[in-house]
Design a protein around this motif. Structure first.
Motif, PDB file in Angstrom:
ATOM      1  N   ALA A 151       0.810  -1.159   0.001  1.00  0.00           N
ATOM      2  CA  ALA A 151       0.175   0.126  -0.065  1.00  0.00           C
ATOM      3  C   ALA A 151       1.003   1.053  -0.161  1.00  0.00           C
ATOM      4  CB  ALA A 151      -0.997  -0.026   1.202  1.00  0.00           C
ATOM      5  N   ALA A 152       1.008   1.940  -1.009  1.00  0.00           N
ATOM      6  CA  ALA A 152       1.739   2.967  -1.279  1.00  0.00           C
ATOM      7  C   ALA A 152       1.245   4.236  -0.373  1.00  0.00           C
ATOM      8  CB  ALA A 152       2.005   3.445  -2.652  1.00  0.00           C
ATOM      9  N   ALA A 153       1.913   4.899   0.373  1.00  0.00           N
ATOM     10  CA  ALA A 153       1.392   6.110   0.904  1.00  0.00           C
ATOM     11  C   ALA A 153       0.651   6.960  -0.065  1.00  0.00           C
ATOM     12  CB  ALA A 153       2.383   6.668   1.676  1.00  0.00           C
ATOM     13  N   ALA A 154      -0.380   7.510   0.355  1.00  0.00           N
ATOM     14  CA  ALA A 154      -1.384   8.557  -0.263  1.00  0.00           C
ATOM     15  C   ALA A 154      -0.503   9.725  -0.244  1.00  0.00           C
ATOM     16  CB  ALA A 154      -2.573   8.687   0.035  1.00  0.00           C
ATOM     17  N   THR A 155      -0.288  10.649  -1.215  1.00  0.00           N
ATOM     18  CA  THR A 155       0.099  12.150  -1.254  1.00  0.00           C
ATOM     19  C   THR A 155      -1.000  12.911  -1.626  1.00  0.00           C
ATOM     20  OG1 THR A 155       1.202  11.876  -3.240  1.00  0.00           O
ATOM     21  CG2 THR A 155       2.619  11.084  -1.329  1.00  0.00           C
TER      22      THR A 155
ATOM     23  N   GLU B  45      -1.569  18.684  -4.128  1.00  0.00           N
ATOM     24  CA  GLU B  45      -0.938  20.008  -4.442  1.00  0.00           C
ATOM     25  C   GLU B  45       0.317  20.403  -3.641  1.00  0.00           C
ATOM     26  OE1 GLU B  45      -2.558  24.615  -3.638  1.00  0.00           O
ATOM     27  OE2 GLU B  45      -4.012  23.164  -3.717  1.00  0.00           O
ATOM     28  N   SER B  46       0.343  19.691  -2.296  1.00  0.00           N
ATOM     29  CA  SER B  46       1.564  19.955  -1.421  1.00  0.00           C
ATOM     30  C   SER B  46       2.630  18.719  -1.581  1.00  0.00           C
ATOM     31  CB  SER B  46       1.130  20.068   0.130  1.00  0.00           C
ATOM     32  OG  SER B  46       0.663  18.619   0.529  1.00  0.00           O
ATOM     33  N   GLY B  47       2.191  17.622  -2.211  1.00  0.00           N
ATOM     34  CA  GLY B  47       3.097  16.596  -2.240  1.00  0.00           C
ATOM     35  C   GLY B  47       3.380  15.577  -0.773  1.00  0.00           C
ATOM     36  N   LEU B  48       2.865  16.291   0.256  1.00  0.00           N
ATOM     37  CA  LEU B  48       2.912  15.687   1.515  1.00  0.00           C
ATOM     38  C   LEU B  48       2.067  14.429   1.664  1.00  0.00           C
ATOM     39  CD1 LEU B  48       2.662  18.841   3.874  1.00  0.00           C
ATOM     40  CD2 LEU B  48       4.648  17.609   3.118  1.00  0.00           C
ATOM     41  N   GLU B  49       2.698  13.600   2.479  1.00  0.00           N
ATOM     42  CA  GLU B  49       1.744  12.378   2.835  1.00  0.00           C
ATOM     43  C   GLU B  49       0.565  12.750   3.470  1.00  0.00           C
ATOM     44  OE1 GLU B  49       2.306   8.382   5.592  1.00  0.00           O
ATOM     45  OE2 GLU B  49       4.247   9.648   5.454  1.00  0.00           O
ATOM     46  N   VAL B  50      -0.626  11.638   3.232  1.00  0.00           N
ATOM     47  CA  VAL B  50      -1.773  12.048   3.832  1.00  0.00           C
ATOM     48  C   VAL B  50      -1.917  10.787   4.840  1.00  0.00           C
ATOM     49  CG1 VAL B  50      -4.271  12.296   3.411  1.00  0.00           C
ATOM     50  CG2 VAL B  50      -2.434  13.303   1.869  1.00  0.00           C
ATOM     51  N   ILE B  51      -2.395  11.164   5.936  1.00  0.00           N
ATOM     52  CA  ILE B  51      -2.332  10.051   6.820  1.00  0.00           C
ATOM     53  C   ILE B  51      -4.071  10.391   7.388  1.00  0.00           C
ATOM     54  CG2 ILE B  51      -0.134   9.776   7.292  1.00  0.00           C
ATOM     55  CD1 ILE B  51      -0.556  11.335  10.139  1.00  0.00           C
ATOM     56  N   PRO B  52      -4.692   9.330   8.097  1.00  0.00           N
ATOM     57  CA  PRO B  52      -5.750   9.502   8.709  1.00  0.00           C
ATOM     58  C   PRO B  52      -5.537  10.082  10.299  1.00  0.00           C
ATOM     59  CG  PRO B  52      -5.235   7.264   8.974  1.00  0.00           C
ATOM     60  CD  PRO B  52      -4.112   8.030   7.829  1.00  0.00           C
ATOM     61  N   VAL B  53      -6.392  11.129  10.782  1.00  0.00           N
ATOM     62  CA  VAL B  53      -6.474  11.568  11.900  1.00  0.00           C
ATOM     63  C   VAL B  53      -7.566  11.372  12.722  1.00  0.00           C
ATOM     64  CG1 VAL B  53      -5.862  13.651  13.527  1.00  0.00           C
ATOM     65  CG2 VAL B  53      -4.459  13.217  11.393  1.00  0.00           C
ATOM     66  N   THR B  54      -7.815  10.739  13.549  1.00  0.00           N
ATOM     67  CA  THR B  54      -8.904  10.466  14.322  1.00  0.00           C
ATOM     68  C   THR B  54      -9.384  11.435  15.730  1.00  0.00           C
ATOM     69  OG1 THR B  54      -9.237   8.363  13.225  1.00  0.00           O
ATOM     70  CG2 THR B  54     -10.780   8.946  15.068  1.00  0.00           C
TER      71      THR B  54
ATOM     72  N   THR C  61     -12.811  10.866  11.610  1.00  0.00           N
ATOM     73  CA  THR C  61     -11.445  10.875  11.071  1.00  0.00           C
ATOM     74  C   THR C  61     -11.540  11.839   9.889  1.00  0.00           C
ATOM     75  OG1 THR C  61     -11.466   8.568  11.606  1.00  0.00           O
ATOM     76  CG2 THR C  61      -9.849   9.356   9.696  1.00  0.00           C
ATOM     77  N   PHE C  62     -10.259  12.567   9.841  1.00  0.00           N
ATOM     78  CA  PHE C  62      -9.788  13.651   8.838  1.00  0.00           C
ATOM     79  C   PHE C  62      -8.737  12.921   7.905  1.00  0.00           C
ATOM     80  CE2 PHE C  62     -11.655  15.766  12.446  1.00  0.00           C
ATOM     81  CZ  PHE C  62     -12.312  16.961  11.695  1.00  0.00           C
ATOM     82  N   GLN C  63      -8.639  13.264   6.757  1.00  0.00           N
ATOM     83  CA  GLN C  63      -7.459  12.973   6.011  1.00  0.00           C
ATOM     84  C   GLN C  63      -6.311  14.176   6.163  1.00  0.00           C
ATOM     85  OE1 GLN C  63      -6.872  10.056   4.829  1.00  0.00           O
ATOM     86  NE2 GLN C  63      -8.735   9.541   5.823  1.00  0.00           N
ATOM     87  N   ALA C  64      -5.258  14.242   6.875  1.00  0.00           N
ATOM     88  CA  ALA C  64      -4.513  15.045   7.053  1.00  0.00           C
ATOM     89  C   ALA C  64      -3.247  14.875   6.395  1.00  0.00           C
ATOM     90  CB  ALA C  64      -4.245  15.199   8.656  1.00  0.00           C
ATOM     91  N   GLU C  65      -2.732  16.007   5.926  1.00  0.00           N
ATOM     92  CA  GLU C  65      -1.283  16.210   5.151  1.00  0.00           C
ATOM     93  C   GLU C  65      -0.419  16.191   6.506  1.00  0.00           C
ATOM     94  OE1 GLU C  65      -1.053  19.346   2.108  1.00  0.00           O
ATOM     95  OE2 GLU C  65      -3.268  19.403   2.599  1.00  0.00           O
ATOM     96  N   LEU C  66       0.754  15.173   6.405  1.00  0.00           N
ATOM     97  CA  LEU C  66       1.478  15.320   7.482  1.00  0.00           C
ATOM     98  C   LEU C  66       2.737  16.182   7.205  1.00  0.00           C
ATOM     99  CD1 LEU C  66       2.740  13.674  10.012  1.00  0.00           C
ATOM    100  CD2 LEU C  66       3.659  12.064   8.540  1.00  0.00           C
ATOM    101  N   ALA C  67       2.928  17.279   8.063  1.00  0.00           N
ATOM    102  CA  ALA C  67       3.875  18.348   7.775  1.00  0.00           C
ATOM    103  C   ALA C  67       5.074  17.989   8.945  1.00  0.00           C
ATOM    104  CB  ALA C  67       3.616  19.671   8.286  1.00  0.00           C
ATOM    105  N   ALA C  68       5.812  16.937   8.667  1.00  0.00           N
ATOM    106  CA  ALA C  68       6.643  16.123   9.458  1.00  0.00           C
ATOM    107  C   ALA C  68       8.118  17.128   9.430  1.00  0.00           C
ATOM    108  CB  ALA C  68       6.797  14.923   9.144  1.00  0.00           C
TER     109      ALA C  68
END
Length: 165
Positions: free
Chosen positions: A36-40, A43-52, A61-68
């Motif tokens: 399962a490739a990480a969703a990006t 627009e930002s190219g950032l990884e998108v992760i679930p945040v509950t 649950t939100f689909q959040a861009e991960l600003a790491a």
């Protein structure tokens, strides 16, 4: 002539094999990718992760861009003109600290949700577009979740609610 005939026969076998490999039957035999490739974000190219976020009335649950990285965190949602109702951006930090966020070059009005080391919401502040005055955490925070302004209130999200990512 015999050598040329053998060479042509061998070439014919190779071409026939290549055509068979490209046929629909051969394609059906190729397994689908299993990793399962990480969703990006497009627009930002950032990884998108679930945040509950779990409240007394349930979980959302939100689909959040991960600003790491520091660079990703510095850019945040600057210059963005839209974000879906169930989208956001999360800014995780390695160590608990007092955090302050400002809205330089940020077009979207935001809910800025400060999260403590126990995963609980400390406070939620209004992020007003282009405002260069920082809004701050009410204590030591390990993350910030940004949502469209008013979304937290709409979903009944408030201090003490649990945030998991």
């Amino acid at each position: 002539m015999i050598i040329r005939h053998k060479w042509l026969a061998a070439l014919g076998a190779v071409v026939a094999g290549a055509l068979a490999a490209c046929s629909p039957q051969a394609a059906e035999q190729v397994p689908e990718p299993t990793s399962a490739a990480a969703a990006t974000h497009p627009e930002s190219g950032l990884e998108v992760i679930p945040v509950t976020v779990t409240t007394d009335s349930g979980a959302h649950t939100f689909q959040a861009e991960l600003a790491a990285s520091r660079q990703e965190q510095a850019r945040g949602l600057m210059f963005r003109t839209e974000m879906g109702a169930d989208e956001g951006m999360i800014f995780p930090y390695d160590t608990p600290q007092e955090l302050g966020f400002w809205m330089r070059n940020t077009v979207l009005p935001l809910d800025i949700i400060f999260i403590g080391s126990d995963g609980r919401i400390l406070n939620i502040e209004d992020g007003e577009p282009y405002n260069e005055v920082s809004v701050t955490s009410d204590g030591l925070a390990v993350a910030v979740l940004e949502l469209n302004q008013g979304r937290a209130e709409e979903l009944g999200i408030g201090p003490g609610d649990l945030v998991e990512w």
